[in-house]
Design a protein around this motif. Structure first.
Motif, mmCIF file in Angstrom:
data_model
loop_
_atom_site.group_PDB
_atom_site.id
_atom_site.type_symbol
_atom_site.label_atom_id
_atom_site.label_comp_id
_atom_site.label_asym_id
_atom_site.label_seq_id
_atom_site.Cartn_x
_atom_site.Cartn_y
_atom_site.Cartn_z
ATOM 1 N N PRO A 6 49.005 -42.193 21.985
ATOM 2 C CA PRO A 6 48.482 -41.853 23.251
ATOM 3 C C PRO A 6 47.101 -42.204 23.664
ATOM 4 C CG PRO A 6 49.777 -39.978 22.359
ATOM 5 C CD PRO A 6 49.604 -40.905 21.159
ATOM 6 N N LEU A 7 46.804 -42.714 24.628
ATOM 7 C CA LEU A 7 45.468 -43.096 25.004
ATOM 8 C C LEU A 7 44.477 -41.836 25.092
ATOM 9 C CD1 LEU A 7 43.487 -45.415 25.838
ATOM 10 C CD2 LEU A 7 44.141 -44.941 28.271
ATOM 11 N N ASN A 8 44.965 -40.821 25.698
ATOM 12 C CA ASN A 8 44.067 -39.495 25.464
ATOM 13 C C ASN A 8 43.629 -39.070 24.262
ATOM 14 O OD1 ASN A 8 43.944 -39.444 28.331
ATOM 15 N ND2 ASN A 8 45.434 -38.140 28.688
ATOM 16 N N ALA A 9 44.592 -39.122 23.178
ATOM 17 C CA ALA A 9 44.653 -38.660 21.843
ATOM 18 C C ALA A 9 43.725 -39.688 21.135
ATOM 19 C CB ALA A 9 45.858 -38.742 21.216
ATOM 20 N N ARG A 11 41.147 -41.414 22.863
ATOM 21 C CA ARG A 11 39.898 -41.050 23.453
ATOM 22 C C ARG A 11 39.244 -39.798 23.065
ATOM 23 N NH1 ARG A 11 40.094 -39.525 28.718
ATOM 24 N NH2 ARG A 11 37.932 -39.843 28.876
ATOM 25 N N ALA A 12 40.096 -38.814 22.630
ATOM 26 C CA ALA A 12 39.709 -37.438 21.820
ATOM 27 C C ALA A 12 39.048 -37.893 20.644
ATOM 28 C CB ALA A 12 40.672 -36.568 22.119
ATOM 29 N N MET A 29 33.852 -35.226 27.685
ATOM 30 C CA MET A 29 34.858 -35.698 27.929
ATOM 31 C C MET A 29 35.231 -34.772 29.520
ATOM 32 S SD MET A 29 37.272 -36.560 24.963
ATOM 33 C CE MET A 29 38.655 -37.079 25.980
ATOM 34 N N VAL A 31 36.096 -31.872 29.065
ATOM 35 C CA VAL A 31 37.373 -30.899 28.993
ATOM 36 C C VAL A 31 36.857 -29.796 28.046
ATOM 37 C CG1 VAL A 31 39.079 -32.678 29.435
ATOM 38 C CG2 VAL A 31 38.238 -32.423 27.038
ATOM 39 N N ALA A 35 41.128 -28.504 24.065
ATOM 40 C CA ALA A 35 42.211 -29.798 24.456
ATOM 41 C C ALA A 35 41.637 -30.834 23.549
ATOM 42 C CB ALA A 35 41.565 -29.911 25.885
ATOM 43 N N VAL A 36 40.425 -31.047 23.216
ATOM 44 C CA VAL A 36 40.130 -32.100 22.387
ATOM 45 C C VAL A 36 40.681 -31.845 20.997
ATOM 46 C CG1 VAL A 36 38.353 -33.134 21.078
ATOM 47 C CG2 VAL A 36 37.746 -32.439 23.539
ATOM 48 N N GLN A 39 44.510 -32.798 21.004
ATOM 49 C CA GLN A 39 44.701 -34.098 21.150
ATOM 50 C C GLN A 39 44.444 -34.888 19.974
ATOM 51 O OE1 GLN A 39 46.189 -35.965 23.498
ATOM 52 N NE2 GLN A 39 46.092 -34.333 24.979
#
Length: 292
Positions: A6-9, A11-12, A29, A31, A35-36, A39
């Motif tokens: 996943p892209l969000n993962a 990015r984190a 980010m 958040v 959350a980081v 991910q």
């Protein structure tokens, strides 16, 4: 095909790897720290390996995590670069040129352009690759070529390919200039990818008696080698004009060659050019040679 993470993962993971701290990554980010961390755990679960060691005061890469982070960081940088090229920005003009043209003509002339047009964000893409107006997002290109060109392209000749032999004054010190063919034949030669010495020596009715010489992949490197006194280079006269005027190079032979490919400025049709692109195009024309 194995599915991408996943892209969000990613990015984190990228942010956490740069800071080696979940809290700092979360601040970047916008958040929460949890959350980081979540991910990153999702990414580790997706890959089936740990990427970080969780320490009391931060994070440390595992061996696999360090190598993976380097590749992920590079991929994000490539994505940002590709997006910036295609994203319309008022005042931005991307010009594709060869490395030799960039180093020996464009860069020395850029201070004048920047002083005259500070409102234009001129960006230079120095590459031997043929660039695309659409695929690479360029606005103008300077290439050594010959007609015909595509019907959708405006092609304007900037400089003729007039080839001259140049060397540092130290290399020919004590010789009467211009030198004759016999003297030239014994001077060390600098060769580039265009390999023009056989034609030049044939034109002056002599042979090369100087040995193998130095072979270089680009004309810019041949000019630099000539400047350092390593031999005689064959170059387009306009590329050496600045160094000749400064006394760093001298034209050693009265003879020259006319090349088969002149230097052209390529642009899309005027209706597709931005006002900033038109300003840069007109500047090139103003700085071009008398044969433009």
């Amino acid at each position: 095909m194995t599915s991408l993470p996943p892209l969000n993962a990613l990015r984190a993971f990228d942010a956490a790897g740069r800071h080696l701290n979940f809290r700092a990554a979360a601040d970047e980010m916008g958040v929460t720290q949890g959350a980081v961390a979540q991910q990153v755990r999702l990414l580790e679960a997706h890959l089936g390996i740990p990427l970080f060691e969780r320490l009391p005061k931060g994070l440390a890469f595992t061996a696999a995590g360090r190598g993976y982070h380097a590749r992920v960081t590079t991929a994000f940088a490539d994505l940002r670069s590709a997006t910036n090229i295609l994203k319309p920005e008022p005042g931005k003009v991307l010009v594709s040129v060869t490395p030799t043209f960039a180093a020996k003509w464009l860069i020395p002339n850029l201070p004048e352009f920047s002083a005259t047009h500070p409102e234009i964000d001129l960006r230079i893409l120095a590459t031997e690759k043929v660039s695309s107006f659409h695929g690479d997002g360029i606005d103008l290109a300077v290439r050594q070529a010959q007609p015909p060109f595509g019907a959708a392209i405006d092609a304007i000749r900037l400089f003729r390919q007039d080839i001259v032999a140049v060397a540092s004054p130290q290399l020919v010190e004590g010789l009467d200039l211009p030198i004759g063919a016999a003297t030239l034949s014994h001077l060390p030669k600098l060769h580039d990818a265009h390999d023009l010495w056989p034609r030049f020596l044939k034109a002056v009715n002599t042979e090369d008696r100087s040995g193998h010489g130095l072979h270089l992949s680009q004309t810019a490197l041949a000019i630099d080698a000539a400047l350092s006194g390593q031999g005689v280079a064959l170059v387009s006269k306009f590329l050496a004009a600045r160094d000749i005027s400064l006394g760093n190079l001298v034209q050693v032979s009265a003879e020259g060659l006319s090349g088969n490919q002149d230097f052209y400025l390529l642009a899309q049709r005027q209706s597709k050019r931005s006002p900033a692109t038109e300003v840069v195009l007109q500047w090139f024309l103003a700085k071009a040679g008398p044969d433009a």
